[in-house]
Design a protein around this motif. Sequence first.
Motif, PDB file in Angstrom:
ATOM      1  N   GLY A 252       0.779  -1.224   0.000  1.00 35.31           N
ATOM      2  CA  GLY A 252       0.000   0.000   0.000  1.00 35.31           C
ATOM      3  C   GLY A 252       0.815   1.282   0.000  1.00 35.31           C
ATOM      4  O   GLY A 252       0.297   2.344   0.309  1.00 35.31           O
ATOM      5  N   LEU A 253       2.092   1.198  -0.361  1.00 35.96           N
ATOM      6  CA  LEU A 253       2.945   2.390  -0.392  1.00 35.96           C
ATOM      7  C   LEU A 253       3.397   2.662  -1.831  1.00 35.96           C
ATOM      8  O   LEU A 253       3.247   1.822  -2.715  1.00 35.96           O
ATOM      9  CB  LEU A 253       4.163   2.184   0.514  1.00 35.96           C
TER      10      LEU A 253
ATOM     11  N   ALA B 171       9.159  10.449  10.574  1.00 33.95           N
ATOM     12  CA  ALA B 171       9.451   9.139  11.144  1.00 33.95           C
ATOM     13  C   ALA B 171       8.131   8.410  11.371  1.00 33.95           C
ATOM     14  O   ALA B 171       7.170   8.998  11.875  1.00 33.95           O
ATOM     15  CB  ALA B 171      10.196   9.289  12.460  1.00 33.95           C
ATOM     16  N   PRO B 172       8.037   7.167  10.978  1.00 36.47           N
ATOM     17  CA  PRO B 172       6.788   6.430  11.160  1.00 36.47           C
ATOM     18  C   PRO B 172       6.478   6.240  12.646  1.00 36.47           C
ATOM     19  O   PRO B 172       7.369   6.019  13.456  1.00 36.47           O
ATOM     20  CB  PRO B 172       7.040   5.095  10.469  1.00 36.47           C
ATOM     21  N   PHE B 173       5.213   6.333  12.981  1.00 39.73           N
ATOM     22  CA  PHE B 173       4.786   6.196  14.365  1.00 39.73           C
ATOM     23  C   PHE B 173       4.662   4.724  14.716  1.00 39.73           C
ATOM     24  O   PHE B 173       4.046   3.944  13.997  1.00 39.73           O
ATOM     25  CB  PHE B 173       3.423   6.875  14.568  1.00 39.73           C
ATOM     26  N   THR B 174       5.270   4.347  15.792  1.00 39.46           N
ATOM     27  CA  THR B 174       5.136   2.994  16.311  1.00 39.46           C
ATOM     28  C   THR B 174       4.975   3.076  17.811  1.00 39.46           C
ATOM     29  O   THR B 174       5.434   4.021  18.461  1.00 39.46           O
ATOM     30  CB  THR B 174       6.376   2.131  15.993  1.00 39.46           C
ATOM     31  N   GLU B 175       4.341   2.102  18.347  1.00 40.52           N
ATOM     32  CA  GLU B 175       4.094   2.097  19.783  1.00 40.52           C
ATOM     33  C   GLU B 175       5.359   1.815  20.575  1.00 40.52           C
ATOM     34  O   GLU B 175       5.586   2.374  21.621  1.00 40.52           O
ATOM     35  CB  GLU B 175       3.032   1.041  20.120  1.00 40.52           C
ATOM     36  N   ASN B 176       6.200   0.943  20.059  1.00 38.52           N
ATOM     37  CA  ASN B 176       7.389   0.532  20.810  1.00 38.52           C
ATOM     38  C   ASN B 176       8.637   1.305  20.406  1.00 38.52           C
ATOM     39  O   ASN B 176       9.721   0.969  20.842  1.00 38.52           O
ATOM     40  CB  ASN B 176       7.617  -0.975  20.666  1.00 38.52           C
ATOM     41  N   GLY B 177       8.500   2.332  19.563  1.00 38.16           N
ATOM     42  CA  GLY B 177       9.662   3.130  19.162  1.00 38.16           C
ATOM     43  C   GLY B 177      10.501   2.463  18.095  1.00 38.16           C
ATOM     44  O   GLY B 177      11.507   3.007  17.681  1.00 38.16           O
ATOM     45  N   GLY B 178      10.083   1.293  17.621  1.00 41.06           N
ATOM     46  CA  GLY B 178      10.820   0.592  16.574  1.00 41.06           C
ATOM     47  C   GLY B 178      10.281   0.942  15.211  1.00 41.06           C
ATOM     48  O   GLY B 178       9.780   2.036  14.979  1.00 41.06           O
TER      49      GLY B 178
ATOM     50  N   ALA C 286       4.792  -1.337  11.069  1.00 39.71           N
ATOM     51  CA  ALA C 286       4.415  -2.652  10.552  1.00 39.71           C
ATOM     52  C   ALA C 286       4.715  -2.750   9.056  1.00 39.71           C
ATOM     53  O   ALA C 286       5.174  -3.796   8.582  1.00 39.71           O
ATOM     54  CB  ALA C 286       2.940  -2.917  10.814  1.00 39.71           C
ATOM     55  N   GLU C 287       4.500  -1.654   8.300  1.00 42.50           N
ATOM     56  CA  GLU C 287       4.776  -1.683   6.858  1.00 42.50           C
ATOM     57  C   GLU C 287       6.259  -1.911   6.595  1.00 42.50           C
ATOM     58  O   GLU C 287       6.634  -2.692   5.737  1.00 42.50           O
ATOM     59  CB  GLU C 287       4.337  -0.372   6.185  1.00 42.50           C
TER      60      GLU C 287
ATOM     61  N   ASN D 235       7.174  -5.490   7.385  1.00 44.31           N
ATOM     62  CA  ASN D 235       6.676  -6.419   6.358  1.00 44.31           C
ATOM     63  C   ASN D 235       7.478  -6.312   5.060  1.00 44.31           C
ATOM     64  O   ASN D 235       7.825  -7.324   4.448  1.00 44.31           O
ATOM     65  CB  ASN D 235       5.200  -6.159   6.087  1.00 44.31           C
ATOM     66  N   ILE D 236       7.760  -5.073   4.646  1.00 40.52           N
ATOM     67  CA  ILE D 236       8.555  -4.883   3.426  1.00 40.52           C
ATOM     68  C   ILE D 236       9.954  -5.453   3.616  1.00 40.52           C
ATOM     69  O   ILE D 236      10.491  -6.141   2.750  1.00 40.52           O
ATOM     70  CB  ILE D 236       8.609  -3.389   3.036  1.00 40.52           C
ATOM     71  N   LYS D 237      10.540  -5.177   4.759  1.00 38.18           N
ATOM     72  CA  LYS D 237      11.896  -5.670   5.051  1.00 38.18           C
ATOM     73  C   LYS D 237      11.924  -7.193   5.040  1.00 38.18           C
ATOM     74  O   LYS D 237      12.831  -7.813   4.472  1.00 38.18           O
ATOM     75  CB  LYS D 237      12.345  -5.125   6.412  1.00 38.18           C
ATOM     76  N   ASN D 238      10.934  -7.818   5.656  1.00 36.45           N
ATOM     77  CA  ASN D 238      10.888  -9.287   5.689  1.00 36.45           C
ATOM     78  C   ASN D 238      10.752  -9.870   4.291  1.00 36.45           C
ATOM     79  O   ASN D 238      11.402 -10.860   3.959  1.00 36.45           O
ATOM     80  CB  ASN D 238       9.729  -9.757   6.569  1.00 36.45           C
ATOM     81  N   GLU D 239       9.906  -9.244   3.466  1.00 40.40           N
ATOM     82  CA  GLU D 239       9.722  -9.760   2.110  1.00 40.40           C
ATOM     83  C   GLU D 239      10.997  -9.609   1.283  1.00 40.40           C
ATOM     84  O   GLU D 239      11.399 -10.533   0.570  1.00 40.40           O
ATOM     85  CB  GLU D 239       8.551  -9.040   1.434  1.00 40.40           C
ATOM     86  N   ILE D 240      11.648  -8.458   1.384  1.00 41.25           N
ATOM     87  CA  ILE D 240      12.906  -8.256   0.655  1.00 41.25           C
ATOM     88  C   ILE D 240      13.964  -9.239   1.158  1.00 41.25           C
ATOM     89  O   ILE D 240      14.727  -9.804   0.367  1.00 41.25           O
ATOM     90  CB  ILE D 240      13.379  -6.794   0.791  1.00 41.25           C
ATOM     91  N   GLN D 241      13.975  -9.451   2.453  1.00 42.74           N
ATOM     92  CA  GLN D 241      14.939 -10.380   3.056  1.00 42.74           C
ATOM     93  C   GLN D 241      14.728 -11.792   2.514  1.00 42.74           C
ATOM     94  O   GLN D 241      15.684 -12.490   2.169  1.00 42.74           O
ATOM     95  CB  GLN D 241      14.738 -10.362   4.579  1.00 42.74           C
ATOM     96  N   GLU D 242      13.488 -12.226   2.419  1.00 44.49           N
ATOM     97  CA  GLU D 242      13.189 -13.570   1.924  1.00 44.49           C
ATOM     98  C   GLU D 242      13.489 -13.713   0.436  1.00 44.49           C
ATOM     99  O   GLU D 242      14.022 -14.730   0.008  1.00 44.49           O
ATOM    100  CB  GLU D 242      11.719 -13.897   2.183  1.00 44.49           C
ATOM    101  N   VAL D 243      13.124 -12.703  -0.340  1.00 46.65           N
ATOM    102  CA  VAL D 243      13.289 -12.808  -1.787  1.00 46.65           C
ATOM    103  C   VAL D 243      14.757 -12.751  -2.194  1.00 46.65           C
ATOM    104  O   VAL D 243      15.216 -13.531  -3.024  1.00 46.65           O
ATOM    105  CB  VAL D 243      12.490 -11.686  -2.510  1.00 46.65           C
TER     106      VAL D 243
END
Length: 185
Positions: free
Chosen positions: A111-112, A149-156, A159-160, A163-171
């Motif tokens: 969605g980006l 900076a993207p808003f996250t609850e835990n400061g990390g 989610a996008e 998810n993008i990082k995981n997909e690039i990592q796998e591919v």
Amino acid sequence: MDAIFGWIRNIVCFLCFINLFVQLLPNNSFQKYVKFFAGILLVIIVLGPLADVAGLKGKFEAAWRKENLKGDYNELEIDMHGMEELRSKKIMEVYEGELKKQIESIVKSHGLFLIDSEIIFKSEDGSYVPESISVTASYEKSGIRIEVAPFTENGGESAEVINIKNEIQEVYNIPGSNINISIQE
């Protein structure tokens, strides 16, 4: 008999021409080089008919032709090496372009919109594989680029991004530490 007179005539004409040429030189410093070159040519002219009689003319021509062919072949090898580098460069450009398209489709599937991507390659066993990837994406497709900076609850990471990082990592089999993703609002 005519062949001998023709031979002698060629030698005399050559000597007259060289003497005239040496006299017309403006500077005496070149005379020794001209005389040296003329001496080599005189030897060739004098030995020419003797080489015909001894059958050496064909051997000289064959050796000359062979050396010319070797020189031409060496030039072709150099040219081919340059073409190989050019071909390799073009292939890398197309390869990188295709990977950028794939990364854009990954970003779009979450969605980006992709703003920019950079891929750094490493050579591994004669082939090039992605070593690190940097992606800049946005929630909206616009020319205004304000980095937030993207808003996250835990400061990390959001989610996008995860998810993008995981997909690039796998591919592409790239460690997560070599993937940098920034999202602009």
